[in-house]
Motif scaffolding. Structure first.
Motif, mmCIF file in Angstrom:
data_model
loop_
_atom_site.group_PDB
_atom_site.id
_atom_site.type_symbol
_atom_site.label_atom_id
_atom_site.label_comp_id
_atom_site.label_asym_id
_atom_site.label_seq_id
_atom_site.Cartn_x
_atom_site.Cartn_y
_atom_site.Cartn_z
ATOM 1 N N ARG A 27 0.901 1.195 -1.953
ATOM 2 C CA ARG A 27 1.157 0.567 -0.652
ATOM 3 C C ARG A 27 0.632 1.443 0.477
ATOM 4 O O ARG A 27 0.073 0.945 1.453
ATOM 5 C CB ARG A 27 2.652 0.298 -0.480
ATOM 6 N N TYR A 50 -3.168 1.033 0.896
ATOM 7 C CA TYR A 50 -3.543 -0.192 1.591
ATOM 8 C C TYR A 50 -3.176 -0.138 3.069
ATOM 9 O O TYR A 50 -3.922 -0.618 3.918
ATOM 10 C CB TYR A 50 -2.905 -1.421 0.918
ATOM 11 N N THR A 51 -2.047 0.463 3.389
ATOM 12 C CA THR A 51 -1.631 0.598 4.788
ATOM 13 C C THR A 51 -2.608 1.472 5.553
ATOM 14 O O THR A 51 -3.025 1.137 6.672
ATOM 15 C CB THR A 51 -0.209 1.175 4.875
ATOM 16 N N GLU A 58 -6.024 -0.310 5.949
ATOM 17 C CA GLU A 58 -5.955 -1.353 6.968
ATOM 18 C C GLU A 58 -5.931 -0.753 8.373
ATOM 19 O O GLU A 58 -6.633 -1.220 9.264
ATOM 20 C CB GLU A 58 -4.720 -2.221 6.758
ATOM 21 N N ARG A 98 -4.796 -10.216 5.487
ATOM 22 C CA ARG A 98 -4.338 -9.464 6.673
ATOM 23 C C ARG A 98 -5.332 -9.586 7.826
ATOM 24 O O ARG A 98 -4.948 -9.726 8.981
ATOM 25 C CB ARG A 98 -4.085 -8.011 6.296
#
Length: 72
Positions: free
Chosen positions: A25, A28-29, A32, A63
């Motif tokens: 996670r 990906y955070t 992004e 997203r």
């Protein structure tokens, strides 16, 4: 042929576990946030189209679409 399906299912389960783990996670955070920093502050103020090369599960595209980007 059944062996191929088993290998795929095993690899998919491992990938999904990695995505759900804190480090997955976090990856990906961070990716992004880094992408948005460049897109939001980039040249021009017009809409951008994003090309999704289908290398993942589509989460990044979703997203970006949520932020008003158009995916191709």
């Amino acid at each position: 042929m059944a062996q191929d399906h088993e290998k795929f299912d095993t690899a998919m389960a491992t990938w999904q576990e990695w995505q759900d783990a804190p480090w997955g996670r976090l990856r990906y955070t961070l990716a992004e946030a880094n992408l948005m920093r460049h897109l939001d502050d980039g040249p021009g103020s017009g809409p951008l189209r994003i090309l999704d090369l289908a290398g993942g599960d589509g989460g990044d595209t979703m997203r970006l679409a949520g932020r008003g980007r158009t995916a191709s």
